[in-house]
Write a protein that holds these residues in place. Sequence first.
Motif, PDB file in Angstrom:
ATOM      1  N   ALA A 182      -3.457  34.059   1.866  1.00 35.39           N
ATOM      2  CA  ALA A 182      -3.729  32.923   0.970  1.00 35.39           C
ATOM      3  C   ALA A 182      -5.215  32.882   0.623  1.00 35.39           C
ATOM      4  CB  ALA A 182      -3.312  31.629   1.660  1.00 35.39           C
ATOM      5  N   ARG A 183      -5.524  32.219  -0.493  1.00 37.67           N
ATOM      6  CA  ARG A 183      -6.927  32.100  -0.913  1.00 37.67           C
ATOM      7  C   ARG A 183      -7.743  31.464   0.218  1.00 37.67           C
ATOM      8  NH1 ARG A 183     -10.228  32.411  -5.123  1.00 37.67           N
ATOM      9  NH2 ARG A 183     -11.874  30.842  -5.260  1.00 37.67           N
ATOM     10  N   PRO A 184      -8.958  32.008   0.505  1.00 41.34           N
ATOM     11  CA  PRO A 184      -9.784  31.443   1.582  1.00 41.34           C
ATOM     12  C   PRO A 184     -10.069  29.969   1.321  1.00 41.34           C
ATOM     13  CG  PRO A 184     -10.741  33.493   0.762  1.00 41.34           C
ATOM     14  CD  PRO A 184      -9.609  33.152  -0.156  1.00 41.34           C
ATOM     15  N   LEU A 185     -10.250  29.210   2.385  1.00 45.29           N
ATOM     16  CA  LEU A 185     -10.588  27.787   2.240  1.00 45.29           C
ATOM     17  C   LEU A 185     -11.979  27.649   1.613  1.00 45.29           C
ATOM     18  CD1 LEU A 185      -9.389  26.622   5.770  1.00 45.29           C
ATOM     19  CD2 LEU A 185      -8.198  26.370   3.581  1.00 45.29           C
ATOM     20  N   PRO A 186     -12.167  26.633   0.774  1.00 49.56           N
ATOM     21  CA  PRO A 186     -13.491  26.358   0.207  1.00 49.56           C
ATOM     22  C   PRO A 186     -14.484  26.184   1.352  1.00 49.56           C
ATOM     23  CG  PRO A 186     -11.836  24.834  -0.660  1.00 49.56           C
ATOM     24  CD  PRO A 186     -11.175  25.623   0.423  1.00 49.56           C
ATOM     25  N   LYS A 187     -15.669  26.740   1.197  1.00 45.65           N
ATOM     26  CA  LYS A 187     -16.589  26.721   2.338  1.00 45.65           C
ATOM     27  C   LYS A 187     -17.991  27.156   1.919  1.00 45.65           C
ATOM     28  CE  LYS A 187     -14.699  27.959   5.972  1.00 45.65           C
ATOM     29  NZ  LYS A 187     -13.957  28.807   6.918  1.00 45.65           N
ATOM     30  N   ALA A 188     -18.984  26.526   2.529  1.00 47.47           N
ATOM     31  CA  ALA A 188     -20.372  26.883   2.232  1.00 47.47           C
ATOM     32  C   ALA A 188     -20.770  28.176   2.926  1.00 47.47           C
ATOM     33  CB  ALA A 188     -21.292  25.757   2.703  1.00 47.47           C
ATOM     34  N   MET A 189     -21.494  29.014   2.194  1.00 50.42           N
ATOM     35  CA  MET A 189     -22.153  30.183   2.780  1.00 50.42           C
ATOM     36  C   MET A 189     -23.656  29.876   2.765  1.00 50.42           C
ATOM     37  SD  MET A 189     -19.732  32.579   3.294  1.00 50.42           S
ATOM     38  CE  MET A 189     -17.968  32.232   3.048  1.00 50.42           C
ATOM     39  N   LYS A 190     -24.334  30.317   3.808  1.00 51.39           N
ATOM     40  CA  LYS A 190     -25.760  30.003   3.939  1.00 51.39           C
ATOM     41  C   LYS A 190     -26.632  31.216   3.597  1.00 51.39           C
ATOM     42  CE  LYS A 190     -25.364  25.756   5.560  1.00 51.39           C
ATOM     43  NZ  LYS A 190     -25.418  25.451   7.001  1.00 51.39           N
ATOM     44  N   GLY A 191     -27.902  30.927   3.276  1.00 51.14           N
ATOM     45  CA  GLY A 191     -28.924  31.971   3.149  1.00 51.14           C
ATOM     46  C   GLY A 191     -28.676  32.899   1.975  1.00 51.14           C
ATOM     47  N   THR A 192     -29.039  34.151   2.168  1.00 53.66           N
ATOM     48  CA  THR A 192     -28.944  35.164   1.119  1.00 53.66           C
ATOM     49  C   THR A 192     -27.546  35.252   0.517  1.00 53.66           C
ATOM     50  OG1 THR A 192     -30.552  36.403   2.418  1.00 53.66           O
ATOM     51  CG2 THR A 192     -29.430  37.600   0.658  1.00 53.66           C
ATOM     52  N   LEU A 193     -26.545  34.908   1.287  1.00 55.99           N
ATOM     53  CA  LEU A 193     -25.164  35.043   0.808  1.00 55.99           C
ATOM     54  C   LEU A 193     -24.623  33.757   0.202  1.00 55.99           C
ATOM     55  CD1 LEU A 193     -23.796  37.249   3.735  1.00 55.99           C
ATOM     56  CD2 LEU A 193     -24.378  38.008   1.431  1.00 55.99           C
ATOM     57  N   GLU A 194     -25.520  32.805  -0.072  1.00 54.86           N
ATOM     58  CA  GLU A 194     -25.112  31.513  -0.628  1.00 54.86           C
ATOM     59  C   GLU A 194     -24.195  31.652  -1.843  1.00 54.86           C
ATOM     60  OE1 GLU A 194     -28.495  29.273  -1.798  1.00 54.86           O
ATOM     61  OE2 GLU A 194     -27.520  27.327  -1.478  1.00 54.86           O
ATOM     62  N   GLY A 195     -24.421  32.693  -2.626  1.00 57.56           N
ATOM     63  CA  GLY A 195     -23.627  32.876  -3.840  1.00 57.56           C
ATOM     64  C   GLY A 195     -22.149  33.095  -3.570  1.00 57.56           C
ATOM     65  N   PHE A 196     -21.798  33.363  -2.330  1.00 55.05           N
ATOM     66  CA  PHE A 196     -20.398  33.607  -1.986  1.00 55.05           C
ATOM     67  C   PHE A 196     -19.652  32.321  -1.613  1.00 55.05           C
ATOM     68  CE2 PHE A 196     -22.318  37.745  -1.620  1.00 55.05           C
ATOM     69  CZ  PHE A 196     -21.335  38.614  -2.059  1.00 55.05           C
ATOM     70  N   THR A 197     -20.375  31.190  -1.628  1.00 56.20           N
ATOM     71  CA  THR A 197     -19.725  29.908  -1.358  1.00 56.20           C
ATOM     72  C   THR A 197     -18.509  29.734  -2.264  1.00 56.20           C
ATOM     73  OG1 THR A 197     -21.791  28.895  -0.642  1.00 56.20           O
ATOM     74  CG2 THR A 197     -20.071  27.402  -1.468  1.00 56.20           C
TER      75      THR A 197
END
Lengths: 245, 245, 245, 245, 245, 245
Positions: free
Chosen positions: E227-242
């Motif tokens: 299933a589609r991953p749950l909405p979630k914050a990514m931190k730091g350099t990978l923030e764009g993957f939130t």
Amino acid sequence: MRIKIINPNTTWSMTEKIGACARAVASAGTQIVAVSPAMGPVSIESHYDEALAVPGLLQEIAAGERDGIDGYVIACFGDPGLKAARELARGPVVGIAEAAMHMASMVGSRFSVVTTLGRTMGQAWHLAEIYGMERFCANVRACELPVLELEEPGSKARERIADECKRALEEDGSDCIVLGCAGMTDLCEHIGGLLGVPVIDGVAAATKLVESLVALKLQTSKRGELARPLPKAMKGTLEGFTLRG
Amino acid sequence: MRIKIINPNTTWSMTEKIGACARAVASAGTQIVAVSPAMGPVSIESHYDEALAVPGLLQEIAAGERDGIDGYVIACFGDPGLKAARELARGPVVGIAEAAMHMASMVGSRFSVVTTLGRTMGQAWHLAEIYGMERFCANVRACELPVLELEEPGSKARERIADECKRALEEDGSDCIVLGCAGMTDLCEHIGGLLGVPVIDGVAAATKLVESLVALKLQTSKRGELARPLPKAMKGTLEGFTLRG
Amino acid sequence: MRIKIINPNTTWSMTEKIGACARAVASAGTQIVAVSPAMGPVSIESHYDEALAVPGLLQEIAAGERDGIDGYVIACFGDPGLKAARELARGPVVGIAEAAMHMASMVGSRFSVVTTLGRTMGQAWHLAEIYGMERFCANVRACELPVLELEEPGSKARERIADECKRALEEDGSDCIVLGCAGMTDLCEHIGGLLGVPVIDGVAAATKLVESLVALKLQTSKRGELARPLPKAMKGTLEGFTLRG
Amino acid sequence: MRIKIINPNTTWSMTEKIGACARAVASAGTQIVAVSPAMGPVSIESHYDEALAVPGLLQEIAAGERDGIDGYVIACFGDPGLKAARELARGPVVGIAEAAMHMASMVGSRFSVVTTLGRTMGQAWHLAEIYGMERFCANVRACELPVLELEEPGSKARERIADECKRALEEDGSDCIVLGCAGMTDLCEHIGGLLGVPVIDGVAAATKLVESLVALKLQTSKRGELARPLPKAMKGTLEGFTLRG
Amino acid sequence: MRIKIINPNTTWSMTEKIGACARAVASAGTQIVAVSPAMGPVSIESHYDEALAVPGLLQEIAAGERDGIDGYVIACFGDPGLKAARELARGPVVGIAEAAMHMASMVGSRFSVVTTLGRTMGQAWHLAEIYGMERFCANVRACELPVLELEEPGSKARERIADECKRALEEDGSDCIVLGCAGMTDLCEHIGGLLGVPVIDGVAAATKLVESLVALKLQTSKRGELARPLPKAMKGTLEGFTLRG
Amino acid sequence: MRIKIINPNTTWSMTEKIGACARAVASAGTQIVAVSPAMGPVSIESHYDEALAVPGLLQEIAAGERDGIDGYVIACFGDPGLKAARELARGPVVGIAEAAMHMASMVGSRFSVVTTLGRTMGQAWHLAEIYGMERFCANVRACELPVLELEEPGSKARERIADECKRALEEDGSDCIVLGCAGMTDLCEHIGGLLGVPVIDGVAAATKLVESLVALKLQTSKRGELARPLPKAMKGTLEGFTLRG
């Protein structure tokens, strides 16, 4: 904490070597008690030997329980009597083949076991299977050395074992070595230095694992298969093993 | 030919029942010798009991070899000491769990094992695995009956076992039953008639298998793992097990 | 009791040899009926040959059921049509690869199969897997001998097979041999004598197993997958295989 | 390219439905030839039926080879005669169970198979094993519907199958469905819409896989086990299957 | 339909070669988009490289979803990020090792994988296991060629790979070859012609499989693990993957 | 010795709890450094989250190598990036699922894993398989609790987890419990006391295992698959991960 290392054969020179190796790796607060049973074979090189080593081993576990021992190591690479010992003991019991194989799976991709006589290779594979470690076991190899030759001063055992370990790395595609006999416990550092890969001695590995389990307060589960045996009469020569309710 | 059936526990009433069942299926020319060892537990319901049954069992194998026995049956569903016994014996040695599972795989798609105490279920699964029979084993089920209750006149054991067998067929998707205790050897025909599927008793199955192997002149291979144990001293109470060269 | 041995190929000289070997090991009261089907290939060396051997084999099972046969042996090492035969038969049906592998697992640690053409090795491994015997199978080896060369007087087949068996023991770490073709049934004793390990011929092994199952009154379970096939029309050339209700 | 879809039973109404489903998914340049053999059972619901469907199937493969067919689909969920067919064919041959299971493993974590009669469940598990798909197979479930009831207008088959698929998702922890009969080929879209998970029909799946293999110029390997069968006489009714050199 | 082929390394010369190979086998109506990610390693030859290739790969999947891509190919033989990619994508995602191994299992009995560096062999075995293809994998062999040497004009890579493929057939008992690197995609026809057995390139295989899955309207199941991953914050350099809800 | 515990998610409250639990079991001479990476997801509940947690984790390993860290724990039950981390590290690296499962296999017969969300159960089974612990894993069960709910004061998480553990023992036939999330590390003693069986927290288990491996001077083998990654350029945002020779 007190850990009892049981060498299930009755050759005390080996027991002392095993005890020394265990003490060398044990933590400051850990007391190591190394014993051989009062009955049984002078070395273990067949299923017959193994079967006859188990009563003496169980006697030592029972004595350990009375003495308040915290955990046990079974110091023979066939891990004889492991499940029966777990039934008797409150604390953890770990076999040296079990410990070495588990640790090998954490520091390498695949290990080779280097053991004594070819006729014991089947048992090593069997243990790898029942511990779930078969997938990490690249090969089991024998040096065709009788166990007690490891105890003889001046024997060529040390060289033959080191040679077999080297061949194992070259031919098996393995990246670490498990020494397949409690009697090899003092060769570990030497061969590791020679080969530049992890070489794992089960006596040391099991000592640290039992220490860890005791530190974590993890005891043998008494809920199912490993519950204390039912009280029951034993007949004849083994009458002393009768368990009361 | 002479086949020795060893009931590894020391309860002779069970041994006699086992002997009678073996004789009932043996061929005309086959002589059945049914014994219990001189030492060991009165029943086998744990790894501890099993371990302590093995020395007595091996004593009986050694005696059998002196007597020119042609083949052996180990008549306890845990098949204790099977490999050690094979090392000692020239002729074939077959365990009753082994025999029953193999035969079940030839007359059905999947079998259920119905055994005594829940704590022995792990051992039944273990045996299924090492014999290659796990893929045929739909389930192992326990009636929570102590072994010796099967020997008591007037016990409800017979009904409880039959009920569990019926449930096995309904719930496990199996199409035949393996009785998981030598003490159930006399229930086989009764439950088979009741359920209309093959119900397999290991004592009878192993007797016929050993008879067959002897008739085919197939003896235990002495080339590798099952070669005769090396001559070796045993210490203490077990001194009598010393093997000479 | 009457046991029908079906050689699923249509080469009667082989059938007669097979029948003789079965009779040599059968008990006094056992009558052996050895037949080849009326249709099918002269030898079986591919999946194609095997598929085309099965209808004739099933015809012989159906005939056997009308004749009151007690049990059946399928005498080709690919065990063709085994499950279909079990659906048709009331009594037990055993394949020779099945029988040989099971017996090998009881007298040794690991066996090597020595068979005819390399292209049949996949099928031998497949059977080892579905019978649960893969764990005992050290290797499957081919002599690159066509099946029918085993029937030719003066052929070098006997030597080549014996040589391959010897190599198997040396290279595979096995301790017993399974002969991988019904046509080798008469070589068993010779090679066994030569090598000093158990050499197992499936024809003899299956004959004794069927005898045993019949003696134990164990018939094919009719509860699930092996129940009698549903009545059904067959069309065209195979119309004669129509089953009626 | 020309793909031949062989429905191995002799019920042409099913063959036509299968052909239509294959044509519906085939690419523009692909010609679908859908046939039933001239001999064999009207439906396949047992090992006996399967065995008797294979000769007719092989006849169709042999005819296809003469006609220059590029690849084949075996359109029965038991995938009868797959290896024998591969021996005969130059191009690829794919079974519908094989195709459906492989594709299911790429769009979900675990699939449930929903099939017709319970007695065929063993064969579905067997195929899952030999294709390596057992690890993706959460369960095999039967609706206890005879195959030909799927052909009857007004039958409740459609509802019962959809219901079983729904239960599969709820009870098996699976996330996609494999329809376990060629006769269900037209239900795929309907049930997929209903359940919102991938529902896979083997006929469509195999058609696309064979198309892909042909497009990639991947033919059946003729190096080992799947090489063309050796030239050989067939006797009796099956004489027509004789292969010449 | 539009299929996006993601070469997870950042070497665009390889990406173009991969795109060309995919276009060469794609159907008329299929548009191939071949890309490398904006971040990550220039080649993938270790678990470290693989781990660092995945974020860029997932970025390309996310972009593909916004662009309405129908299906994806992950064009590196380690199949990095496959499950994470499936979580993000609606349509099917297929890895090239996955595709090649599945197809190999349909045109031969057993395949050998011929790959670049020895240190990646463990990953190839791991993938064979998780796809259920281990039983078809006779061996994994390395040429000890760095991935990028395949891109150098005038390198001896082509010869060394062909030689290793030849040895594979002779020594492994395999009957088809899987090329173990996306960079070998253009060698497939050449080596196939040389050896006369199926030689399978994962890029071509995966392209056809994704095309087939899209044609069959089979999308990634969104019911369970994928299933589609749950909405979630990514931190730091990978923030764009939130991911937002 | 210094052990670095890396919580691969970026929620520092959880990291502090994990650090405290590790310190509580560490030996006197062991210094625990507990960190979260500078980049990545706030919790890990999917393959996507896991993939994006790995770069930050690897950054922490690289930093640890510069700092002379002796060994590492990866403190998320999915054991993300374990093999990549082992490539980078000289010393041992152990995952908490790995550690918990291994220890469970030594104190019981079969364990149940109790984890957070159902969608992560597949990963737990996958890890059990690759560590060889599948045979000890009776079941994996989810409480359907998001990871971060374990951090909220006043949540019902504690009760729901304890309830699920109780059900596990009753329904799975297991005799010990593995807690399936680093965030449960502080519940271990409470639930163990409640249930009377071993309850194993991976953070504590892994801490002791790494301590043991370091004490035994067992480092990650650098001979094969786990050798240091080849020097290589990384592009774009991940440029900082470039390894130099």
